[in-house]
Design a protein around this motif. Structure first.
Motif, PDB file in Angstrom:
ATOM      1  N   ASP A   1      33.189 -25.533  20.283  1.00 52.02           N
ATOM      2  CA  ASP A   1      33.360 -24.203  19.693  1.00 52.02           C
ATOM      3  C   ASP A   1      33.594 -23.144  20.765  1.00 52.02           C
ATOM      4  O   ASP A   1      34.509 -22.332  20.677  1.00 52.02           O
ATOM      5  CB  ASP A   1      32.119 -23.809  18.876  1.00 52.02           C
ATOM      6  CG  ASP A   1      32.168 -24.409  17.477  1.00 52.02           C
ATOM      7  OD1 ASP A   1      33.236 -24.921  17.095  1.00 52.02           O
ATOM      8  OD2 ASP A   1      31.134 -24.355  16.780  1.00 52.02           O
ATOM      9  N   VAL A   2      32.731 -23.159  21.771  1.00 51.21           N
ATOM     10  CA  VAL A   2      32.798 -22.103  22.784  1.00 51.21           C
ATOM     11  C   VAL A   2      34.124 -22.161  23.552  1.00 51.21           C
ATOM     12  O   VAL A   2      34.727 -21.134  23.829  1.00 51.21           O
ATOM     13  CB  VAL A   2      31.591 -22.197  23.738  1.00 51.21           C
ATOM     14  CG1 VAL A   2      31.773 -21.294  24.946  1.00 51.21           C
ATOM     15  CG2 VAL A   2      30.310 -21.833  22.984  1.00 51.21           C
ATOM     16  N   PHE A   3      34.580 -23.361  23.863  1.00 51.89           N
ATOM     17  CA  PHE A   3      35.845 -23.477  24.588  1.00 51.89           C
ATOM     18  C   PHE A   3      37.033 -23.616  23.641  1.00 51.89           C
ATOM     19  O   PHE A   3      38.167 -23.768  24.081  1.00 51.89           O
ATOM     20  CB  PHE A   3      35.790 -24.650  25.577  1.00 51.89           C
ATOM     21  CG  PHE A   3      34.858 -24.400  26.720  1.00 51.89           C
ATOM     22  CD1 PHE A   3      35.283 -23.688  27.835  1.00 51.89           C
ATOM     23  CD2 PHE A   3      33.537 -24.831  26.673  1.00 51.89           C
ATOM     24  CE1 PHE A   3      34.415 -23.439  28.891  1.00 51.89           C
ATOM     25  CE2 PHE A   3      32.666 -24.582  27.712  1.00 51.89           C
ATOM     26  CZ  PHE A   3      33.100 -23.877  28.828  1.00 51.89           C
ATOM     27  N   ASP A   4      36.765 -23.545  22.356  1.00 57.11           N
ATOM     28  CA  ASP A   4      37.783 -23.659  21.324  1.00 57.11           C
ATOM     29  C   ASP A   4      38.706 -24.847  21.569  1.00 57.11           C
ATOM     30  O   ASP A   4      39.921 -24.730  21.609  1.00 57.11           O
ATOM     31  CB  ASP A   4      38.595 -22.357  21.233  1.00 57.11           C
ATOM     32  CG  ASP A   4      39.518 -22.371  20.016  1.00 57.11           C
ATOM     33  OD1 ASP A   4      39.136 -22.973  19.002  1.00 57.11           O
ATOM     34  OD2 ASP A   4      40.615 -21.779  20.091  1.00 57.11           O
ATOM     35  N   ASP A   5      38.076 -26.005  21.807  1.00 52.69           N
ATOM     36  CA  ASP A   5      38.851 -27.215  22.075  1.00 52.69           C
ATOM     37  C   ASP A   5      38.165 -28.384  21.364  1.00 52.69           C
ATOM     38  O   ASP A   5      37.181 -28.940  21.860  1.00 52.69           O
ATOM     39  CB  ASP A   5      38.904 -27.456  23.592  1.00 52.69           C
ATOM     40  CG  ASP A   5      39.627 -28.753  23.930  1.00 52.69           C
ATOM     41  OD1 ASP A   5      40.100 -29.449  22.991  1.00 52.69           O
ATOM     42  OD2 ASP A   5      39.714 -29.069  25.134  1.00 52.69           O
ATOM     43  N   PRO A   6      38.658 -28.746  20.168  1.00 55.72           N
ATOM     44  CA  PRO A   6      37.974 -29.786  19.375  1.00 55.72           C
ATOM     45  C   PRO A   6      37.987 -31.164  20.047  1.00 55.72           C
ATOM     46  O   PRO A   6      37.270 -32.069  19.609  1.00 55.72           O
ATOM     47  CB  PRO A   6      38.753 -29.807  18.062  1.00 55.72           C
ATOM     48  CG  PRO A   6      39.996 -29.024  18.267  1.00 55.72           C
ATOM     49  CD  PRO A   6      39.834 -28.188  19.506  1.00 55.72           C
ATOM     50  N   LYS A   7      38.797 -31.328  21.105  1.00 60.63           N
ATOM     51  CA  LYS A   7      38.852 -32.645  21.753  1.00 60.63           C
ATOM     52  C   LYS A   7      38.002 -32.713  23.018  1.00 60.63           C
ATOM     53  O   LYS A   7      37.904 -33.756  23.658  1.00 60.63           O
ATOM     54  CB  LYS A   7      40.301 -32.981  22.110  1.00 60.63           C
ATOM     55  CG  LYS A   7      41.194 -33.168  20.894  1.00 60.63           C
ATOM     56  CD  LYS A   7      42.466 -33.919  21.277  1.00 60.63           C
ATOM     57  CE  LYS A   7      43.535 -33.805  20.215  1.00 60.63           C
ATOM     58  NZ  LYS A   7      44.156 -32.465  20.185  1.00 60.63           N
ATOM     59  N   LEU A   8      37.397 -31.594  23.374  1.00 58.75           N
ATOM     60  CA  LEU A   8      36.625 -31.550  24.611  1.00 58.75           C
ATOM     61  C   LEU A   8      35.479 -32.566  24.577  1.00 58.75           C
ATOM     62  O   LEU A   8      34.697 -32.599  23.635  1.00 58.75           O
ATOM     63  CB  LEU A   8      36.067 -30.126  24.806  1.00 58.75           C
ATOM     64  CG  LEU A   8      35.237 -29.879  26.060  1.00 58.75           C
ATOM     65  CD1 LEU A   8      36.081 -30.050  27.317  1.00 58.75           C
ATOM     66  CD2 LEU A   8      34.643 -28.473  26.019  1.00 58.75           C
ATOM     67  N   ALA A   9      35.434 -33.412  25.584  1.00 62.59           N
ATOM     68  CA  ALA A   9      34.352 -34.402  25.664  1.00 62.59           C
ATOM     69  C   ALA A   9      33.513 -34.114  26.900  1.00 62.59           C
ATOM     70  O   ALA A   9      34.043 -33.843  27.974  1.00 62.59           O
ATOM     71  CB  ALA A   9      34.948 -35.812  25.753  1.00 62.59           C
ATOM     72  N   ILE A  10      32.196 -34.127  26.715  1.00 63.16           N
ATOM     73  CA  ILE A  10      31.324 -33.901  27.868  1.00 63.16           C
ATOM     74  C   ILE A  10      30.461 -35.136  28.109  1.00 63.16           C
ATOM     75  O   ILE A  10      30.208 -35.931  27.198  1.00 63.16           O
ATOM     76  CB  ILE A  10      30.409 -32.671  27.683  1.00 63.16           C
ATOM     77  CG1 ILE A  10      29.630 -32.764  26.363  1.00 63.16           C
ATOM     78  CG2 ILE A  10      31.205 -31.388  27.739  1.00 63.16           C
ATOM     79  CD1 ILE A  10      28.488 -31.771  26.253  1.00 63.16           C
ATOM     80  N   ALA A  11      30.032 -35.270  29.346  1.00 61.30           N
ATOM     81  CA  ALA A  11      29.165 -36.388  29.726  1.00 61.30           C
ATOM     82  C   ALA A  11      28.017 -35.798  30.540  1.00 61.30           C
ATOM     83  O   ALA A  11      28.105 -34.653  30.980  1.00 61.30           O
ATOM     84  CB  ALA A  11      29.959 -37.376  30.574  1.00 61.30           C
ATOM     85  N   PRO A  12      26.952 -36.569  30.736  1.00 60.43           N
ATOM     86  CA  PRO A  12      25.826 -36.035  31.527  1.00 60.43           C
ATOM     87  C   PRO A  12      26.249 -35.550  32.914  1.00 60.43           C
ATOM     88  O   PRO A  12      25.628 -34.658  33.476  1.00 60.43           O
ATOM     89  CB  PRO A  12      24.872 -37.229  31.624  1.00 60.43           C
ATOM     90  CG  PRO A  12      25.155 -38.035  30.388  1.00 60.43           C
ATOM     91  CD  PRO A  12      26.622 -37.881  30.135  1.00 60.43           C
ATOM     92  N   THR A  13      27.322 -36.109  33.438  1.00 59.69           N
ATOM     93  CA  THR A  13      27.721 -35.728  34.795  1.00 59.69           C
ATOM     94  C   THR A  13      28.675 -34.536  34.822  1.00 59.69           C
ATOM     95  O   THR A  13      29.071 -34.081  35.889  1.00 59.69           O
ATOM     96  CB  THR A  13      28.424 -36.910  35.491  1.00 59.69           C
ATOM     97  OG1 THR A  13      29.480 -37.344  34.607  1.00 59.69           O
ATOM     98  CG2 THR A  13      27.466 -38.047  35.755  1.00 59.69           C
TER      99      THR A  13
ATOM    100  N   ALA B   1      30.487 -27.391  35.709  1.00 60.21           N
ATOM    101  CA  ALA B   1      31.360 -26.266  35.375  1.00 60.21           C
ATOM    102  C   ALA B   1      32.778 -26.465  35.905  1.00 60.21           C
ATOM    103  O   ALA B   1      33.754 -26.059  35.271  1.00 60.21           O
ATOM    104  CB  ALA B   1      30.779 -24.961  35.914  1.00 60.21           C
ATOM    105  N   SER B   2      32.897 -27.111  37.057  1.00 53.31           N
ATOM    106  CA  SER B   2      34.234 -27.240  37.631  1.00 53.31           C
ATOM    107  C   SER B   2      35.089 -28.282  36.899  1.00 53.31           C
ATOM    108  O   SER B   2      36.293 -28.355  37.102  1.00 53.31           O
ATOM    109  CB  SER B   2      34.135 -27.584  39.119  1.00 53.31           C
ATOM    110  OG  SER B   2      33.280 -28.687  39.272  1.00 53.31           O
ATOM    111  N   ASP B   3      34.441 -29.074  36.008  1.00 52.15           N
ATOM    112  CA  ASP B   3      35.214 -30.078  35.264  1.00 52.15           C
ATOM    113  C   ASP B   3      35.882 -29.500  34.019  1.00 52.15           C
ATOM    114  O   ASP B   3      36.745 -30.133  33.424  1.00 52.15           O
ATOM    115  CB  ASP B   3      34.303 -31.231  34.796  1.00 52.15           C
ATOM    116  CG  ASP B   3      33.678 -31.964  35.976  1.00 52.15           C
ATOM    117  OD1 ASP B   3      34.335 -32.011  37.033  1.00 52.15           O
ATOM    118  OD2 ASP B   3      32.538 -32.458  35.835  1.00 52.15           O
ATOM    119  N   VAL B   4      35.434 -28.344  33.567  1.00 46.84           N
ATOM    120  CA  VAL B   4      35.936 -27.799  32.307  1.00 46.84           C
ATOM    121  C   VAL B   4      36.732 -26.538  32.605  1.00 46.84           C
ATOM    122  O   VAL B   4      36.209 -25.600  33.204  1.00 46.84           O
ATOM    123  CB  VAL B   4      34.764 -27.463  31.348  1.00 46.84           C
ATOM    124  CG1 VAL B   4      35.291 -26.911  30.031  1.00 46.84           C
ATOM    125  CG2 VAL B   4      33.903 -28.691  31.112  1.00 46.84           C
ATOM    126  N   SER B   5      37.995 -26.527  32.190  1.00 40.73           N
ATOM    127  CA  SER B   5      38.811 -25.350  32.512  1.00 40.73           C
ATOM    128  C   SER B   5      38.385 -24.190  31.616  1.00 40.73           C
ATOM    129  O   SER B   5      38.100 -24.368  30.436  1.00 40.73           O
ATOM    130  CB  SER B   5      40.298 -25.666  32.353  1.00 40.73           C
ATOM    131  OG  SER B   5      40.670 -25.579  31.015  1.00 40.73           O
TER     132      SER B   5
END
Lengths: 605, 82
Positions: free
Chosen positions: B14-26, B29-33
């Motif tokens: 929601d915050v990045f407005d990207d329904p495909k955004l996948a996050i992992a424990p690792t 901030a520098s991994d997400v544009s």
């Protein structure tokens, strides 16, 4: 276009904050957004405010471009003329200061005379700052007043003694209010109220202050942004004009057709009746400041009217400018109300306790605002205020006269049918027009009219208050306003004409008129005044342009009707017209007597 | 911890407005544009509301990646349940 559901009231701050990026994208798809340049000068972090303010402005079809001062540099950037700020040329400067930005608070036990002096010095600092924005930047100022600190080292003494912080901040707020009363382009964003409404512990969050220097918590940023957006919307004349009201269980408890007059729940004898009375009193206050009221009810007309003879009714029949009580679908009645009052559907707000009626109106008339007021009368007023439908910039005398005028409209219509010809009718109206060059007392009303008139408007050009002021004193401009009064009342200032003189020709940049005086020959009276002015100045030629918009079809043939000859069309689809000022002139407006500007008014300027 | 990840991913989307955004424990901030200071405020607030927690002063600065954020949320929720 319907607003995204997240922005229809009641708005959840949490959802708006979380989904802002998607909301922004959605809102930017709207057609015809009005561009406005806003500089946010902050005494604390402003990024969060900018980001949410943008959402709520877009929801009012305003597309802002923003400038943000460097962190905390609200004062310096103005006083030392930041080149970035100056080249940005804001229309509006929003000054986001809070109690943290007061330069000095009184010392403990400081004598009152010294505290007064300290407050005066603080006011002088702000006043010099505002003056520079008005004079050098030419922008409208929206200024936060002061909120209160969350902590009180002196306890209740903070309020009781003049050296207390609460006491001092309220003194400064009174100073800000005095400034607003005497400066028309200075508007207060009342964060004292917003913080009270939220509660200080919701308004100010220590974590967000120490981590990010946000003087307003994220949740409160939403109400702050809504409030500022409402002010901006009002500056650009985007406020609603008329409240359309259901009767049964909206203005009184019960169903008058079934329960009868004596069984209606209204008045002090009953807790719910008291709440209905309070809502009526609220509506009466709106009406007193110029908001039109109309009834739209499924009822027999006799029953509906009888309700207003109840001993505890606050509203009376003559408070309503239109009254529709019948069994037709409400969207049909609402369309008729708009036509009768001669205002657009987008100027209406519909209030009904019945969700089914709200749904059908919202679905069939997307232009009409239909707030979800719920079914509890004690919360109706709050639901209306949440969306600031009727936010006024200033309450001007014309607003007060307007409601009286519209209720006179019904009289006018009845009156009309009693005459053999329309000419006879016009003659009987005993119309008097006051037409003259822009005068200081009228600049505010002129700016208001210029920015909200859509139908009788040849070019739909918008001007800021500063531009209107500049035109008023420009010798190369012919700038005329027109007021019209008739036997039923004063219509107020209803027409504006702005022409630019180039050698022996005048180009009409703006010509507009309020639709409430349509077919009254007022446009002829304005034309008479223009021709007279041209003859005095030795101007030989009048050039007109009609720029078509979605709403101004009614004036497509305006210049043709006045006897202009048509020139080849402009490349943008506008039509161009030319009129030669004749040697001999007899006025066209046969039924309007022209009067000079009353001496009293001139003396007041 | 594992049941928190999908919900946290929803907040990020929601915050990045990207329904495909996948996050992992690792993820950092520098991994997400688009993960700038404004988005960070927005993210912290959305997380506080989603999980009904409130970060104490100084806690956020100590986090190095998404995994540590999840651990902190879990710890706060456990404390609230006790």
């Amino acid at each position: 276009m319907q607003l995204p559901k997240e922005l229809r009231s009641p708005v959840s701050a949490e959802t708006v904050l979380r989904k802002r990026t998607a909301l922004r994208k959605e809102l930017l798809k709207q057609p015809n957004l009005l561009p406005v340049r806003i500089a946010i000068l902050g005494g604390s972090t402003t990024q969060e405010i900018r980001s949410i303010l943008e959402i709520f402005l877009l929801a009012h079809a305003i597309q802002p471009s923003f400038y943000e001062s460097a962190y905390g540099a609200w004062h310096e950037e103005v006083m030392y003329q930041s080149p970035e700020l100056w080249s940005f040329k804001p229309d509006i400067v929003f000054v986001h200061t809070t109690w943290h930005n007061v330069s000095r608070f009184p010392d403990l036990l400081q004598p009152e005379a010294e505290v007064v002096e300290l407050a005066r010095a603080e006011m002088a600092r702000f006043e010099a700052f505002w003056r520079k924005i008005h004079e050098d930047l030419g922008a409208i100022v929206i200024q936060n007043n002061f909120d209160l600190p969350r902590s009180r080292p002196l306890g209740n003494i903070e309020a009781a003694e003049s050296y207390g912080r609460v006491n001092f901040l309220l003194r400064l707020n009174a100073g800000f209010a005095r400034h607003a009363a005497t400066h028309s382009r200075f508007l207060i964003d009342d964060i004292l109220y917003l913080s009270a409404q939220a509660g200080l512990s919701q308004w100010f969050d220590y974590g967000y202050w120490y981590n990010y220097h946000m003087a307003v918590s994220p949740v409160a940023t939403v109400s702050l942004a809504q409030n500022v957006a409402a002010i901006v919307k009002a500056v650009y004349g985007k406020t609603k004009k008329c409240l359309v009201l259901d009767l049964d269980n909206t203005l009184w408890g019960g169903v008058i057709g079934d329960d009868g007059l004596q069984n209606l729940v209204l008045g002090r004898d009953h807790p719910v009746g008291e709440a209905f009375t309070a809502f009526q009193r609220y509506l009466k206050a709106l009406r007193a400041r110029g908001v039109l009221l109309a009834v739209c009810s499924k009822n027999d007309p006799e029953n509906a009217r009888e309700g207003f003879s109840h001993p505890d009714t606050v509203l009376k029949l003559d408070d309503f400018s239109a009254f529709k009580a019948n069994w037709n679908p409400k969207p049909d009645n609402i369309r008729e109300i708009a036509a009768e009052l001669n205002i657009g559907l987008d100027s209406l707000v519909f209030v009904d306790d019945n969700p089914a009626e709200r749904a059908i109106v919202a679905a069939q008339l997307p232009e009409v605002a239909v707030p979800d007021v719920g079914s509890d009368v004690s919360l109706f007023a709050e639901a209306l205020e949440r969306e600031a439908f009727f936010e006024p910039v200033r309450i001007v005398v014309d607003d007060l006269d307007r409601a009286a005028y519209y209720s006179g409209n019904a009289q006018r219509t009845n009156y009309e049918s009693a005459f053999a010809s329309y000419e006879d009718f016009l003659a009987s109206l005993e119309m008097r027009a006051e037409i003259g060059p822009f005068a200081p007392v009228y600049l505010e009303r002129i700016a208001q009219l210029v920015n909200k008139t859509n139908q009788f408007n040849l070019t739909t050009r918008r001007y800021t208050a500063a531009e209107v002021e500049a035109i008023a004193t420009d010798p190369a401009s012919i700038a005329l306003y027109g007021r019209l009064a008739d036997r039923f009342g004063d219509n107020g200032l209803v027409s504006v004409l702005i022409g630019k003189v180039r050698r022996q020709a005048v180009e009409i940049a703006t010509w507009l008129m309020s639709c409430r005086v349509l077919k009254r020959e007022m446009e002829y009276a304005m034309f008479d005044a223009l021709v007279e002015e041209c003859r005095e100045r030795g101007v030989r030629e009048i050039l007109g342009v009609y720029i078509p918009s979605r709403k101004n079809g009614m004036v497509a043939e305006h210049y043709a009707a006045l006897g202009f000859s048509r020139l080849p069309d402009g490349p943008d689809g506008s039509t161009l017209w030319r009129y030669e000022v004749p040697a001999a002139w007899s006025p066209r407006a046969a039924h309007i007597r022209r009067t000079g500007r009353p001496a009293m008014r001139t003396a007041n300027v | 911890m594992n049941d928190l990840m999908p919900r946290l991913q929803g907040v990020f989307q929601d915050v990045f407005d990207d329904p495909k955004l996948a996050i992992a424990p690792t993820t950092t901030a520098s991994d997400v544009s688009g993960w700038d200071s404004l988005t960070n405020i927005n993210l912290i607030f959305a997380i506080e509301r989603e999980f009904h927690v409130k970060f104490a002063l100084g806690e956020i600065q100590e986090l190095n990646n998404v995994g540590e954020m999840v651990a902190l949320i879990g710890k706060k929720q456990d404390r609230a349940r006790q």
